[in-house]
Write an enzyme that holds these catalytic residues in place. Structure first.
Site, PDB file in Angstrom:
ATOM      1  CG  ASN A 136     -51.988   7.751 -36.049  1.00 35.01           C
ATOM      2  OD1 ASN A 136     -51.629   6.783 -36.718  1.00 35.01           O
ATOM      3  ND2 ASN A 136     -51.147   8.688 -35.652  1.00 35.01           N
ATOM      4  N   PRO A 137     -53.858   5.523 -38.048  1.00 32.57           N
ATOM      5  CG  PRO A 137     -53.003   5.085 -40.180  1.00 32.57           C
ATOM      6  CD  PRO A 137     -53.131   6.157 -39.149  1.00 32.57           C
ATOM      7  CD  GLN A 173     -46.862  18.076 -34.940  1.00 36.19           C
ATOM      8  OE1 GLN A 173     -45.874  17.777 -34.279  1.00 36.19           O
ATOM      9  NE2 GLN A 173     -47.858  17.223 -35.136  1.00 36.19           N
ATOM     10  CG  ASN A 174     -48.181  18.284 -41.894  1.00 34.46           C
ATOM     11  OD1 ASN A 174     -47.460  17.629 -41.131  1.00 34.46           O
ATOM     12  ND2 ASN A 174     -49.404  17.901 -42.220  1.00 34.46           N
ATOM     13  CG  HIS A 180     -42.910  22.181 -36.592  1.00 33.71           C
ATOM     14  ND1 HIS A 180     -43.139  20.828 -36.481  1.00 33.71           N
ATOM     15  CD2 HIS A 180     -42.914  22.659 -35.334  1.00 33.71           C
ATOM     16  CE1 HIS A 180     -43.282  20.502 -35.196  1.00 33.71           C
ATOM     17  NE2 HIS A 180     -43.152  21.596 -34.479  1.00 33.71           N
ATOM     18  CB  SER A 210     -45.662  10.077 -34.180  1.00 38.68           C
ATOM     19  OG  SER A 210     -44.829  11.225 -34.273  1.00 38.68           O
TER      20      SER A 210
HETATM   21  C1  BV8 Z   1     -38.065  23.529 -29.115  1.00 41.93           C
HETATM   22  C2  BV8 Z   1     -38.184  20.161 -39.088  1.00 41.93           C
HETATM   23  C3  BV8 Z   1     -36.887  24.779 -27.426  1.00 41.93           C
HETATM   24  C4  BV8 Z   1     -39.026  20.689 -40.139  1.00 41.93           C
HETATM   25  C5  BV8 Z   1     -39.035  18.988 -37.178  1.00 41.93           C
HETATM   26  C6  BV8 Z   1     -40.175  19.249 -24.445  1.00 41.93           C
HETATM   27  C7  BV8 Z   1     -40.485  20.593 -24.672  1.00 41.93           C
HETATM   28  C8  BV8 Z   1     -39.855  21.296 -25.689  1.00 41.93           C
HETATM   29  C9  BV8 Z   1     -38.917  20.669 -26.517  1.00 41.93           C
HETATM   30  C10 BV8 Z   1     -38.613  19.347 -26.306  1.00 41.93           C
HETATM   31  C11 BV8 Z   1     -39.241  18.648 -25.269  1.00 41.93           C
HETATM   32  N1  BV8 Z   1     -38.747  17.390 -25.304  1.00 41.93           N
HETATM   33  C12 BV8 Z   1     -37.849  17.276 -26.330  1.00 41.93           C
HETATM   34  C13 BV8 Z   1     -37.735  18.456 -26.936  1.00 41.93           C
HETATM   35  C14 BV8 Z   1     -36.857  18.717 -28.074  1.00 41.93           C
HETATM   36  C15 BV8 Z   1     -37.536  18.485 -29.413  1.00 41.93           C
HETATM   37  C16 BV8 Z   1     -38.416  17.254 -29.462  1.00 41.93           C
HETATM   38  O1  BV8 Z   1     -39.617  17.342 -29.335  1.00 41.93           O
HETATM   39  N2  BV8 Z   1     -37.805  16.110 -29.674  1.00 41.93           N
HETATM   40  C17 BV8 Z   1     -38.585  14.875 -29.756  1.00 41.93           C
HETATM   41  C18 BV8 Z   1     -38.152  14.085 -31.002  1.00 41.93           C
HETATM   42  C19 BV8 Z   1     -38.399  14.104 -28.470  1.00 41.93           C
HETATM   43  N3  BV8 Z   1     -38.327  19.644 -29.772  1.00 41.93           N
HETATM   44  C20 BV8 Z   1     -37.720  20.685 -30.361  1.00 41.93           C
HETATM   45  O2  BV8 Z   1     -36.506  20.729 -30.556  1.00 41.93           O
HETATM   46  C21 BV8 Z   1     -38.594  21.847 -30.801  1.00 41.93           C
HETATM   47  N4  BV8 Z   1     -37.948  23.069 -30.360  1.00 41.93           N
HETATM   48  O3  BV8 Z   1     -38.858  23.098 -28.338  1.00 41.93           O
HETATM   49  O4  BV8 Z   1     -37.106  24.498 -28.797  1.00 41.93           O
HETATM   50  C22 BV8 Z   1     -36.197  23.592 -26.785  1.00 41.93           C
HETATM   51  C23 BV8 Z   1     -35.219  22.880 -27.485  1.00 41.93           C
HETATM   52  C24 BV8 Z   1     -34.575  21.795 -26.865  1.00 41.93           C
HETATM   53  C25 BV8 Z   1     -34.933  21.408 -25.564  1.00 41.93           C
HETATM   54  C26 BV8 Z   1     -35.930  22.117 -24.891  1.00 41.93           C
HETATM   55  C27 BV8 Z   1     -36.548  23.215 -25.507  1.00 41.93           C
HETATM   56  C28 BV8 Z   1     -38.687  21.906 -32.326  1.00 41.93           C
HETATM   57  C29 BV8 Z   1     -39.543  20.791 -32.858  1.00 41.93           C
HETATM   58  C30 BV8 Z   1     -39.672  20.886 -34.394  1.00 41.93           C
HETATM   59  C31 BV8 Z   1     -38.612  20.037 -35.009  1.00 41.93           C
HETATM   60  N5  BV8 Z   1     -38.741  20.048 -36.457  1.00 41.93           N
HETATM   61  N6  BV8 Z   1     -38.828  18.986 -38.482  1.00 41.93           N
HETATM   62  C32 BV8 Z   1     -39.018  19.661 -41.225  1.00 41.93           C
HETATM   63  O5  BV8 Z   1     -37.947  19.400 -41.795  1.00 41.93           O
HETATM   64  O6  BV8 Z   1     -40.101  19.124 -41.477  1.00 41.93           O
HETATM   65  S1  BV8 Z   1     -39.626  17.568 -36.474  1.00 41.93           S
HETATM   66  C33 BV8 Z   1     -40.691  16.715 -37.491  1.00 41.93           C
HETATM   67  O7  BV8 Z   1     -41.560  15.996 -36.591  1.00 41.93           O
HETATM   68  C34 BV8 Z   1     -41.646  17.529 -38.368  1.00 41.93           C
HETATM   69  O8  BV8 Z   1     -41.607  18.921 -38.094  1.00 41.93           O
HETATM   70  C35 BV8 Z   1     -43.003  17.002 -37.987  1.00 41.93           C
HETATM   71  O9  BV8 Z   1     -43.928  17.961 -38.175  1.00 41.93           O
HETATM   72  C36 BV8 Z   1     -42.800  16.640 -36.584  1.00 41.93           C
HETATM   73  C37 BV8 Z   1     -43.837  15.711 -35.987  1.00 41.93           C
HETATM   74  O10 BV8 Z   1     -43.872  14.528 -36.761  1.00 41.93           O
HETATM   75  P1  BV8 Z   1     -45.320  14.043 -37.267  1.00 41.93           P
HETATM   76  O11 BV8 Z   1     -45.920  15.152 -38.056  1.00 41.93           O
HETATM   77  O12 BV8 Z   1     -46.092  13.523 -36.126  1.00 41.93           O
HETATM   78  O13 BV8 Z   1     -44.933  12.908 -38.282  1.00 41.93           O
HETATM   79  P2  BV8 Z   1     -44.513  11.402 -37.926  1.00 41.93           P
HETATM   80  O14 BV8 Z   1     -43.915  10.806 -39.152  1.00 41.93           O
HETATM   81  O15 BV8 Z   1     -43.738  11.367 -36.650  1.00 41.93           O
HETATM   82  O16 BV8 Z   1     -45.913  10.667 -37.627  1.00 41.93           O
HETATM   83  C38 BV8 Z   1     -46.850  10.497 -38.679  1.00 41.93           C
HETATM   84  C39 BV8 Z   1     -48.070   9.856 -38.052  1.00 41.93           C
HETATM   85  O17 BV8 Z   1     -49.087   9.749 -39.041  1.00 41.93           O
HETATM   86  C40 BV8 Z   1     -47.819   8.439 -37.539  1.00 41.93           C
HETATM   87  O18 BV8 Z   1     -48.396   8.329 -36.243  1.00 41.93           O
HETATM   88  C41 BV8 Z   1     -48.573   7.544 -38.541  1.00 41.93           C
HETATM   89  O19 BV8 Z   1     -49.146   6.410 -37.878  1.00 41.93           O
HETATM   90  C42 BV8 Z   1     -49.659   8.461 -39.001  1.00 41.93           C
HETATM   91  N7  BV8 Z   1     -50.158   8.231 -40.365  1.00 41.93           N
HETATM   92  C43 BV8 Z   1     -49.492   7.696 -41.421  1.00 41.93           C
HETATM   93  N8  BV8 Z   1     -50.321   7.725 -42.511  1.00 41.93           N
HETATM   94  C44 BV8 Z   1     -51.495   8.305 -42.119  1.00 41.93           C
HETATM   95  C45 BV8 Z   1     -51.389   8.634 -40.755  1.00 41.93           C
HETATM   96  N9  BV8 Z   1     -52.385   9.222 -40.065  1.00 41.93           N
HETATM   97  C46 BV8 Z   1     -53.527   9.490 -40.730  1.00 41.93           C
HETATM   98  N10 BV8 Z   1     -53.705   9.211 -42.055  1.00 41.93           N
HETATM   99  C47 BV8 Z   1     -52.717   8.619 -42.763  1.00 41.93           C
HETATM  100  N11 BV8 Z   1     -52.906   8.333 -44.070  1.00 41.93           N
END
Ligand code: BV8
Length: 251
Positions: A211-212, A99-100, A117, A187
């Site tokens: 994941n931590p 997703q990165n 993404h 997440s």
């Molecule tokens: C879409 C932009 C059609 C790029 C991002 C169901 C089906 C389909 C869509 C949806 C659905 N339900 C809701 C939706 C809409 C939406 C969505 O998912 N919303 C969520 C918030 C509820 N999805 C969309 O809009 C997608 N499009 O499906 O189109 C559609 C649209 C609307 C409605 C229906 C259908 C598009 C999704 C992409 C959005 N773009 N960013 C950018 O600028 O980067 S989102 C953003 O979140 C990033 O892309 C990122 O990749 C993504 C996921 O985040 P994570 O990578 O998980 O990062 P996060 O910080 O959250 O978590 C980090 C984790 O690491 C934590 O758990 C932490 O504990 C852990 N961690 C920390 N340090 C470490 C570690 N783990 C290991 N080692 C470490 N050292």
């Protein structure tokens, strides 16, 4: 914290899929979105990572990505990225589904990287779709315009936008076919990407979360290892080397 079952399964696996999120790049100094101090704690995603925000204020969204590009362009792959790439030494086929948008898996040497993404190093015109991958744009302060009159934007998937069809279709194939799926540093709340580990589970794969913190995937995974990518993935590689060396000695 790493089971013998997992290591044994890895030594017999044909295809391992590694699904990653921002947590994998955290140890490279690239901010996550939702963890403590992450990007979303400073900005509201709906205000920035979506098309309406860009159309309403292209300069503000462009500047946000330029600030992130500055971090990404100076970031280096960490031990977690290198260990994920190193899996290819032991497993015939390793597919990284990320997703990165930072390109660090490719830089670490992973052969197959599926970018769900998009990629922050690339751009295209919002109006006519022409691609603009020239590197000098990555340090351009003002949002660039295309000769067609449109604004140039980062080639990333914003909320409400569809994922690239080739990427999500291949990712789903790798989730269905794999023997083991690792879900590392995510997440597990952004869809449809978050559905991939569940698809792997339904297809009979052994699913391991690293994941931590706990996530919505934790209760579904066969194993959920509380640790960071940069520590756990290299440890898995160390155990694999230990396991594999006796077999090489037996030749
Ligand atoms: C879409 C932009 C059609 C790029 C991002 C169901 C089906 C389909 C869509 C949806 C659905 N339900 C809701 C939706 C809409 C939406 C969505 O998912 N919303 C969520 C918030 C509820 N999805 C969309 O809009 C997608 N499009 O499906 O189109 C559609 C649209 C609307 C409605 C229906 C259908 C598009 C999704 C992409 C959005 N773009 N960013 C950018 O600028 O980067 S989102 C953003 O979140 C990033 O892309 C990122 O990749 C993504 C996921 O985040 P994570 O990578 O998980 O990062 P996060 O910080 O959250 O978590 C980090 C984790 O690491 C934590 O758990 C932490 O504990 C852990 N961690 C920390 N340090 C470490 C570690 N783990 C290991 N080692 C470490 N050292």
């Amino acid at each position: 914290m790493i089971s013998r079952t997992l290591i044994e399964r890895l030594t017999n696996a044909r295809l391992v899929t590694v699904f990653t999120g921002a947590g994998v790049s955290a140890e490279s100094g690239v901010a996550t979105f939702r963890a403590q101090g992450g990007l979303w704690s400073k900005f509201k995603p709906e205000e920035l990572a979506n098309l309406d925000a860009f159309l309403a204020n292209p300069q503000m969204v462009w500047e946000w990505y330029q600030a992130r590009r500055e971090v990404v362009l100076n970031a280096k792959p960490n031990d977690g990225h290198h260990a994920i790439a190193g899996l290819e030494e032991f497993v015939p086929h390793v597919s990284v589904v990320t997703q990165n948008i930072d390109g660090l898996h490719t830089e670490a040497g992973s052969s197959e990287v599926i970018e769900l993404h998009g990629n922050i190093r690339k751009n295209f015109c919002q109006n006519c779709g022409v691609r603009y991958d020239d590197l000098e744009l990555l340090t351009e302060h003002h949002v660039p315009s295309c000769p067609c009159g449109g604004n140039i934007r980062p080639d990333v998937v914003w909320f409400g936008e569809l994922l690239p069809s080739t990427a999500i279709e291949l990712a789903e194939k790798r989730a269905k076919e794999c023997n083991i799926l690792f879900s590392v540093g995510t997440s597990s709340i952004v869809w449809p990407a978050a559905g991939l580990p569940l698809l792997a589970l339904d297809s009979g794969a052994y699913v391991v979360e690293i994941n931590p913190a706990q996530t919505p995937l934790t209760r579904h995974a066969h194993e959920s290892i509380r640790g960071t990518s940069g520590v756990v993935m290299p440890e898995i590689m160390r155990l694999l080397r230990e396991m594999k060396i006796p077999s090489e000695l037996s030749k």
